[in-house]
Write a protein that holds these residues in place. Structure first.
Motif, PDB file in Angstrom:
ATOM      1  N   GLY A  41       0.816  -1.205   0.000  1.00 53.12           N
ATOM      2  CA  GLY A  41       0.000   0.000   0.000  1.00 53.12           C
ATOM      3  C   GLY A  41       0.850   1.255   0.000  1.00 53.12           C
ATOM      4  N   TRP A  42       1.926   1.247   0.790  1.00 48.20           N
ATOM      5  CA  TRP A  42       2.828   2.402   0.828  1.00 48.20           C
ATOM      6  C   TRP A  42       3.497   2.636  -0.519  1.00 48.20           C
ATOM      7  CZ3 TRP A  42       5.464   0.510   5.950  1.00 48.20           C
ATOM      8  CH2 TRP A  42       4.637   0.843   7.038  1.00 48.20           C
ATOM      9  N   LEU A  43       3.931   1.536  -1.155  1.00 42.69           N
ATOM     10  CA  LEU A  43       4.588   1.653  -2.456  1.00 42.69           C
ATOM     11  C   LEU A  43       3.665   2.321  -3.459  1.00 42.69           C
ATOM     12  CD1 LEU A  43       7.072   0.916  -4.218  1.00 42.69           C
ATOM     13  CD2 LEU A  43       5.927  -1.258  -4.719  1.00 42.69           C
ATOM     14  N   ALA A  44       2.413   1.866  -3.507  1.00 40.61           N
ATOM     15  CA  ALA A  44       1.436   2.479  -4.406  1.00 40.61           C
ATOM     16  C   ALA A  44       1.222   3.944  -4.044  1.00 40.61           C
ATOM     17  CB  ALA A  44       0.116   1.714  -4.344  1.00 40.61           C
ATOM     18  N   LEU A  45       1.117   4.229  -2.747  1.00 39.60           N
ATOM     19  CA  LEU A  45       0.911   5.599  -2.283  1.00 39.60           C
ATOM     20  C   LEU A  45       2.028   6.516  -2.778  1.00 39.60           C
ATOM     21  CD1 LEU A  45      -0.782   7.490  -0.392  1.00 39.60           C
ATOM     22  CD2 LEU A  45       0.832   6.861   1.433  1.00 39.60           C
ATOM     23  N   VAL A 301      12.889   3.421  -1.412  1.00 34.26           N
ATOM     24  CA  VAL A 301      13.431   4.175  -2.545  1.00 34.26           C
ATOM     25  C   VAL A 301      12.366   5.108  -3.110  1.00 34.26           C
ATOM     26  CG1 VAL A 301      14.328   3.993  -4.908  1.00 34.26           C
ATOM     27  CG2 VAL A 301      15.168   2.446  -3.128  1.00 34.26           C
ATOM     28  N   ALA A 302      11.133   4.613  -3.238  1.00 32.79           N
ATOM     29  CA  ALA A 302      10.041   5.448  -3.741  1.00 32.79           C
ATOM     30  C   ALA A 302       9.771   6.613  -2.787  1.00 32.79           C
ATOM     31  CB  ALA A 302       8.774   4.608  -3.917  1.00 32.79           C
ATOM     32  N   ALA A 303       9.890   6.375  -1.475  1.00 31.96           N
ATOM     33  CA  ALA A 303       9.712   7.444  -0.498  1.00 31.96           C
ATOM     34  C   ALA A 303      10.790   8.510  -0.652  1.00 31.96           C
ATOM     35  CB  ALA A 303       9.740   6.864   0.920  1.00 31.96           C
TER      36      ALA A 303
END
Length: 311
Positions: A41-45, A301-303
């Motif tokens: 969910g965080w990755l998608a966010l 990494v996305a964050a």
């Protein structure tokens, strides 16, 4: 249900029953699985935040809500999975010490814990993420309920698990105020990436139990593929790389996500497949754990990409 024999401890009889420890293990609180589920969910966010240039402040509430809702969902449906699999688990070397087949928790206690946990999950989701997101979670809960039952009906229960986990990319999209009447290219790409990765990941995990599952009559894609397991993993590996690359393109990601994220993920796929030794029962567990941590890494990494784009 068979009565578990009592153990002898220092010359005295002692029951194996241990409700607190048993519930802890039923909820999988002793593993990183719940965190890995939340990280989907965080990755998608974060991918959506990169695409839509959303501020950190706007993400905070959704970030915490996903952690609470997804963590609770994962734990409660692990209880349901173990309730359904209790007889099979007793026939498999790796799982016969789980709380239900070992007698650490009774079936009635597990059922009560599941019902209480389900109501708690619903309340947490509604309170922290709102009504629209709660409705978006309903298909995830429905698929999570069906998944253990599919092990008795179809040869690819991993596909149901893949659909369940891939659906976890949708609630963050709704939580950020998006609908499905416009472009959904990014959610669709992430859905495909997570679906192919989860089936791939569960195949690796199931490789540990392939021979025991064959004897117990458990239907599994790992059993169905047999000696062609690595060929199936290769197809799924190529698919997940292609979908993640498309998602990064759809999000207009920068060099950080491409180099440290997508490239690193691409390198990990052939390494995981080549490292899997089907003659070694523990090999699948080690590679499964590596991939569970890998999704946390890609999320981080996305964050960082979100943080860098807001500087």
């Amino acid at each position: 249900m068979a009565v578990q024999p009592k153990k002898q401890v220092a010359g005295k009889e002692a029951s194996p029953h241990n409700l607190v420890r048993g519930l802890w293990q039923l909820l999988r609180l002793h593993t990183v699985e719940g965190l890995s589920t939340a990280s989907i969910g965080w990755l998608a966010l974060f991918f959506y935040a990169i695409q839509q240039q959303i501020s950190w402040d706007a993400l905070r509430g959704t970030f915490l809500g996903i952690f609470a809702s997804y963590g609770a969902t994962h734990g409660v449906f692990c209880i349901w999975n173990d309730i359904c699999d209790r007889d099979f688990d007793g026939q498999v070397a790796r799982t016969r010490k789980r709380p239900l087949p070992s007698g650490m928790v009774t079936l009635l206690e597990a059922i009560i814990a599941f019902i209480v946990g389900l109501l708690t999950t619903l309340a947490v989701t509604y309170t922290m993420l709102g009504e629209r997101v709660t409705w978006t979670m309903v298909p995830i809960w429905g698929l999570s309920f069906l998944y253990p039952l599919c092990k008795r009906a179809i040869w690819a229960p991993q596909a149901v698990l893949g659909l369940t986990m891939a659906s976890c990319v949708l609630p963050p999209w709704v939580a950020l105020g998006n609908d499905y009447d416009g472009s959904i290219a990014l959610p669709a790409s992430l859905f495909g990436a997570i679906f192919s990765w989860l089936v791939y990941l569960d195949l690796i995990y199931a490789s540990q139990d392939r021979f025991d599952d064959e004897k117990a009559g458990v239907k599994s894609l790992a059993v169905f593929l047999g000696d062609n397991l690595k060929a199936g993993l290769t197809v799924l590996g190529v698919a997940q790389i292609a979908f993640f690359a498309r998602a990064a393109t759809d999000a207009a990601a920068g060099g950080c996500l491409w180099i440290l994220g997508i490239l690193a993920w691409t390198i990990s796929v052939p390494w995981s497949i080549l490292s899997l030794d089907q003659r070694d029962r523990k090999s699948g567990g080690r590679i499964f754990l590596f991939n569970a941590v890998l999704v946390l890494y890609l999320t981080a990494v996305a964050a960082v990409e979100v943080w860098m784009s807001r500087r």
